[in-house]
Every structure is written in structure tokens, then in C-alpha cells.
Design an enzyme around this catalytic site. Structure first.
Site, mmCIF file in Angstrom:
data_model
loop_
_atom_site.group_PDB
_atom_site.id
_atom_site.type_symbol
_atom_site.label_atom_id
_atom_site.label_comp_id
_atom_site.label_asym_id
_atom_site.label_seq_id
_atom_site.Cartn_x
_atom_site.Cartn_y
_atom_site.Cartn_z
ATOM 1 N N GLY A 41 -14.978 105.312 -95.829
ATOM 2 C CA GLY A 41 -16.733 104.356 -95.679
ATOM 3 C C GLY A 41 -17.165 105.778 -94.212
ATOM 4 C CG ASP A 53 -15.044 91.370 -93.180
ATOM 5 O OD1 ASP A 53 -15.984 91.078 -93.169
ATOM 6 O OD2 ASP A 53 -15.136 91.118 -94.603
ATOM 7 C CB THR A 110 -8.906 97.986 -91.685
ATOM 8 O OG1 THR A 110 -9.362 97.700 -92.875
ATOM 9 C CG2 THR A 110 -8.695 99.627 -91.948
HETATM 10 P P1 IMP Z 1 -11.963 94.879 -92.596
HETATM 11 O O1 IMP Z 1 -10.239 95.400 -92.926
HETATM 12 O O2 IMP Z 1 -11.926 93.308 -94.032
HETATM 13 O O3 IMP Z 1 -11.939 94.730 -91.539
HETATM 14 O O4 IMP Z 1 -12.709 95.963 -93.560
HETATM 15 C C1 IMP Z 1 -13.127 96.710 -93.358
HETATM 16 C C2 IMP Z 1 -13.586 97.270 -94.338
HETATM 17 O O5 IMP Z 1 -13.115 97.358 -95.846
HETATM 18 C C3 IMP Z 1 -14.467 98.875 -93.746
HETATM 19 O O6 IMP Z 1 -13.878 100.163 -93.577
HETATM 20 C C4 IMP Z 1 -14.681 98.707 -95.542
HETATM 21 O O7 IMP Z 1 -14.435 100.538 -95.973
HETATM 22 C C5 IMP Z 1 -14.379 97.604 -95.903
HETATM 23 N N1 IMP Z 1 -16.330 96.485 -95.954
HETATM 24 C C6 IMP Z 1 -16.152 95.987 -95.061
HETATM 25 N N2 IMP Z 1 -17.410 95.018 -95.743
HETATM 26 C C7 IMP Z 1 -17.870 95.803 -96.431
HETATM 27 C C8 IMP Z 1 -19.414 95.593 -96.917
HETATM 28 O O8 IMP Z 1 -20.475 94.787 -96.361
HETATM 29 N N3 IMP Z 1 -19.452 96.974 -97.739
HETATM 30 C C9 IMP Z 1 -18.938 98.148 -98.201
HETATM 31 N N4 IMP Z 1 -17.330 97.873 -97.905
HETATM 32 C C10 IMP Z 1 -17.267 97.690 -96.590
#
Ligand code: IMP
Length: 175
Positions: A45, A103, A107
Site C-alpha cells: 500500500g 487503522d 500491523t
Molecule cells: P491495521 O493493521 O488495521 O492498522 O491496517 C493497516 C493496513 O490495512 C494498511 O497498511 C492497509 O494496507 C490496510 N488498510 C487499512 N485501512 C484501509 C482502507 O481504508 N483502504 C485500504 N486499505 C486499508
């Protein structure tokens, strides 16, 4: 714009994105003037954000990449399928993780823990976008481009089921 089952509307234009990227780069260049940081973009991403950001950094820097798999659909399942690219070359370095969006912070937490195990000197995070759950959980992101609500976005590297990374502006899913 329709992608699969979802309708997307323009949310942040390319020019607004690049304005924010420039100011993040200026702050990082000034904070790391003597530190030769290692930028660690999280693929897939962050490829567009990382490229625009790193070319605006005006202090000598290194770049290394880590790769994780993306969401299935529009929800973070909390499952990180793969994490590759972290190695001993990062030992004793000042690391700046480059994330497209934070988010849940799941990660990031995982990457930061692994980096600490490798004996890095310091770790900070630059994220173009940060959603509400990360703020509520106090996931510390030193450099943030835009704070957004808990909504699904796409474009500028971000995908929906693999599609849409190519768009230069950022779109959000209509409710
Ligand atoms: P986390 O581990 O929940 O913080 O998610 C992080 C990863 O999820 C990011 O690096 C993105 O690849 C993916 N992600 C989170 N939100 C979105 C979104 O709204 N659109 C697309 N990819 C997302």
C-alpha cells in the site's frame, strides 16, 4: 466511480496529498539531519506515498522494504498473513516506518515488535492517513498526514480487493 460492489467518491485530491507529503518530508529532514535514517515502507500500500515522500527528504537516507498482505475486502481481520523483509541490516539503525494508513494499528505493533528484536537504535512512524481506531488505542504515530474517520479509502497506493492502487487521488466508499 464504481469498483466491484462499492461506489467511491473523491476524498483527498492529489494536490492536497502532495502538500501534506512535502510538510511531512520537511519535518523529517529537520528531525533527522544528522541521523542517516532507514526508511522502511510497508508494501504494497505505501509504494506511492513512500516514493513521493522519500524523494523530498534532503538528508542522506537508506531505504529498505517490508511486505505484508492486504485486507480481504474492507475490514481489518486482525490477521497478518505475511511479513517479510526485516533483517539484520537494520541493526543499530534509526528506522522510520512508512505506512499508507493506520487503522487498528495491528500491523504497526507487529512490525515495531520485530524491529525491537533486531536491535534497532530508534523507531518512528510516518503515516499518510490515520483512522479513528488507531487514535482511540493510542497507537503512537509521530508523523501523520491526515486524520480521518473510520471509513474505507482507496487510491494513491491503497486498494479494495487488489483494485484501485493506481489512482492518483484518494477516494472513499459511499455509505
Ligand atoms: P491495521 O493493521 O488495521 O492498522 O491496517 C493497516 C493496513 O490495512 C494498511 O497498511 C492497509 O494496507 C490496510 N488498510 C487499512 N485501512 C484501509 C482502507 O481504508 N483502504 C485500504 N486499505 C486499508
Amino acid at each position: 466511480m464504481k469498483i466491484k460492489d462499492l461506489e467511491f467518491n473523491e476524498f483527498i485530491s492529489e494536490s492536497k496529498v502532495l502538500e501534506s507529503v512535502q510538510s511531512l518530508a520537511d519535518r523529517i529532514s529537520s528531525d533527522y539531519s544528522d541521523l542517516a535514517p532507514v526508511f522502511l515502507p510497508v508494501l504494497n500500500g505505501s509504494f506511492m506515498f513512500a516514493s513521493d515522500l522519500i524523494k523530498r527528504i534532503n538528508v542522506p537516507s537508506r531505504v529498505s522494504f517490508v511486505k505484508v498482505s492486504s485486507y480481504q475486502g474492507t475490514n481489518s481481520s486482525g490477521q497478518l498473513k505475511t511479513l517479510v523483509g526485516l533483517d539484520e541490516s537494520l541493526f543499530n539503525q534509526h528506522i522510520i516506518i512508512v505506512e499508507d494508513i493506520v487503522d487498528t494499528g495491528f500491523t504497526l505493533e507487529k512490525i515495531i515488535n520485530e524491529l525491537k528484536g533486531l536491535g534497532v537504535k530508534s523507531v518512528e512512524v510516518v503515516a499518510l492517513l490515520r483512522k479513528t481506531p488507531a487514535r482511540e488505542k493510542n497507537i503512537f504515530v509521530k508523523y501523520v498526514g491526515f486524520d480521518i474517520h473510520d471509513e474505507f479509502v482507496l487510491g494513491y497506493g491503497l486498494d479494495y480487493d487488489g483494485l484501485g492502487r493506481n489512482f492518483k487521488d484518494i477516494y472513499k466508499a459511499a455509505r
